[in-house]
Every structure is written in C-alpha cells, then in structure tokens.
Design an enzyme around this catalytic site. Sequence first.
Site, mmCIF file in Angstrom:
data_model
loop_
_atom_site.group_PDB
_atom_site.id
_atom_site.type_symbol
_atom_site.label_atom_id
_atom_site.label_comp_id
_atom_site.label_asym_id
_atom_site.label_seq_id
_atom_site.Cartn_x
_atom_site.Cartn_y
_atom_site.Cartn_z
ATOM 1 N N HIS A 1 0.763 -1.090 -0.064
ATOM 2 C CA HIS A 1 0.035 0.143 -0.240
ATOM 3 C C HIS A 1 0.870 1.215 0.170
ATOM 4 O O HIS A 1 0.588 2.421 -0.690
ATOM 5 C CB HIS A 1 -0.893 0.129 1.205
ATOM 6 N N GLU B 1 2.029 1.968 -3.478
ATOM 7 C CA GLU B 1 0.941 2.386 -4.220
ATOM 8 C C GLU B 1 0.799 4.097 -4.087
ATOM 9 O O GLU B 1 0.841 4.673 -5.226
ATOM 10 C CB GLU B 1 -0.273 1.913 -3.568
ATOM 11 N N HIS B 2 1.182 4.385 -3.126
ATOM 12 C CA HIS B 2 1.430 5.984 -3.014
ATOM 13 C C HIS B 2 2.633 6.556 -3.462
ATOM 14 O O HIS B 2 2.684 7.335 -4.304
ATOM 15 C CB HIS B 2 1.261 6.450 -1.479
ATOM 16 N N GLU C 1 -4.118 8.706 6.489
ATOM 17 C CA GLU C 1 -5.146 7.516 6.134
ATOM 18 C C GLU C 1 -5.473 6.668 7.180
ATOM 19 O O GLU C 1 -6.575 6.137 7.340
ATOM 20 C CB GLU C 1 -4.745 6.997 4.686
#
Length: 429
Positions: A48, A51-52, A128
């Site tokens: 994840h 992904e950023h 997040e």
Amino acid sequence: MARTVLPGGLRVVTEHVAGARSASVGLWVDVGSRDEPGFDPASRGAAHFLEHLLFKGTRRRSAQQIAEEIDAVGGDLNAFTTKEHTCFYAHVLDSDMPLAVDVVCDVVLDGVMAPEDVALERDVVLSEIAGRDDDPEDLLADDFDDLLLGDHPLGGPVVGSEESVAEMTPDVLARFHAAHYVPSRSVLAVAGNVTHAAVLDAVTAGFGDRLTLGDGSWTRPGGVVRPQVPADRLAVREDDTEQAHLMLGVPSVRRSDPRWEAQLVLSTVLGGGTSSRLFQEVRERRGLAYSVYSSTAGYSDLGVLSVYVGCAPERLGTAAGVLRTQLADLARGGVTEAELARARGQLRGEYVLGLEDTSSRMSWLGRRELDGRDSSLDLADSLARIDAVTRSDVAELAADLFATPVSAAVVGPYADADDLPDELREVAG
C-alpha cells in the site's frame, strides 16, 4: 478478448468494447498485503505504501508532470491495493491509450522512490490510517480479519499499522518493489475502443528495455492454507459510538473452488439484497437495524463469508440472536426454489450491469488473468455456472460452512466481552 504473453513474461489482455470512445488501462501486479510477512517482517504495509510512493516521480517524469500529462487529456489516474493484487490504472479517451500505457508502465516499473519522498508520503499514509481509525466499520473489518485469520498471511490490514508505517525504510520498500513489481508478475489489461495490435505497440514503446526487468523469481507459496480456528472467537473494541457494530462469519471456499458460485448464491439469499432473509427479518419485520448485509471474499487459498449489522447497543443481543437463527435455518434447510431463482437472477444482473463501462471490463480482464482462469471463458460461461447452482449445492455448502464455529467482532460502547449481551456471547461460543 485477445491475449499475448511477451518474452519477459508480461501478459497483455485486451477487449474491444463496441460503441466506446474511451480506453481503460490497468497494470495489475500479483502482489498484495498477504505477500509482506513472507518477504520481510518489517514490510507490513509495503504494498500500500508503494501504491502512494510510485506516483511521486520516475526517472522521466516528476510527480507534477505525471499529473499534468493525464489532466491535459481529461483522464483519470489512480491505484488500489488489496490483500493479493495491486492495480495502477488510467481511464482516457481512446486516442490517448498509448499515453496511458506509457504513464502507467513508467510509474509502476521506474519509480524513483527517493528517501525524501518516502518521508513525505509516510505522513500521507499515516493520515489515511488515522482516517480508518475514525470509521467503526473499517475498524470492525480489520478486527474481524485478525480474529478469523490470525497468523495466516491474509490476516492484518492492507494499510499496515501506525507502527509498521512509521518504521518503514526506503531500503525495505526498494527491495519489496524489486522483488515483486516486474513484468513476469504483471498483467496489462486494456478495454475500450482499442485493437490488440495497437495495445501491443504501445506496450513495446512504453516498457522499452523494462520488459525483462527483474527475474520474477519470488513466487507466492501455493496450496490451500487454512487458518486455525481461534480459541477465543470473540473480539471487542471499545469505541464511543452511537451504534454497536457487529461482524460475524466463518472461513469459506476459495474463489477457484467449484462451489464458489454456490457460495455467491448462499450469501445473496442470506443478506445480499432487500429481499434477502436478513434484510427482511432484521430490518423490515423487526426494525432492529438500518444496515444489515452479508458478503463474501475469495482468495487464492481460502474465502470468508461474513455478516454485518449496525444497530442501537440495546438491540445488539436481539439482532445477534436473529443472525444465529438465520444461519442455523440455512444450515438445516437450505434455500427454497423461489430464493434460488431470485438469487441467480440477482447475480446475473449484477454481473452484466457491472460490466457496462470500460473500467469494469478492464478490471474483469485483469482479475481473471491474475486468478489464472481459462482465458477462453467469457461472461456467458460465468452466467452459466451461476444458473447451474442447485438447491442441493447451496444446502450442502451451508451445512458445511455453518458447522464451523462462528467468529464475531464488535465495535461499540463495551469495555470487554463481559459487557456484551448473552445472545452474542452464545453465538461466538
């Protein structure tokens, strides 16, 4: 549909969508949060995080240039991470398909991952996670997975934890990227007003010498790995909420299991729509809750069948009792012919209506290819498998699944399990 495997192992799958004026491009990588523990204990949340991070710039483009090139053609560029897959995708006009392929491939395979960008994006990911912690349903889902799956690789949240993200180093991220984000573990799926030949031309130009990047030597362990049923099947998280949030369920069949379609029918009858047993009994007849539903998750080695209800704390015991009764009724008596017909019709409609645009068609192509499903099978084959489900198929599966001890997670104004109503503690044994 057309399919080509390029020399470096990249699989390219395309579909021409008649009448479309757009193209959806997705680069799917066969890596997700489940692959982190087996790679490095310090990598929880790496998929994840990447992904950023990969959008922060490549050797050819800065983060601003990436954004400007897609905005200049009115496109959309984004990504998502699951427990088993990561997808970077773009939706553009058909004429801009080569640009989309080039940008997506550049981002995924040639991200710089500079230390200063790691530090900057760390704060974004932590924000997040903090946002997730503000949502009781998100917390509940993570708690339920932790309880049901335990030490299984599928356990743990996709985003990682505050601790793991805070300690994530550029070295761990770079090694994780080098091991997994390679053509041999990737699928490029494109759907829209495109030809297969044009997509292959765009791929060759976009990947260039990166078509053989990495050896893809790391592979996910195969076989069926079942989680051990936890001794304590009840998890409670105290939270000052107006509602009590409950999720309960059992391990179920994996998505490649011949019984997968029967499980979809079972979940639909149980809580898949407004005519489902749970919606009718919990909401319509008793008014116990506004939101109640069931869901299925299918992975490469197992599945999960779960039920959610959100209600006033004083109604939690009654709601839990109704859920227990409905599960027991399905285990004993299966479904009726009318329920079977409605569920099959609902699933057919959801399948077809869910594939009306190029983005959903692209996702269909990418997921099927990563799942290793026969590329010659199309939507008609999937619909036929749903229509082939019988009452006995559903009854046998329900009896099998609900013979397994049920696990339950609760988020609400409860300090511990002793504060929960007796009916709920009885459900989780």
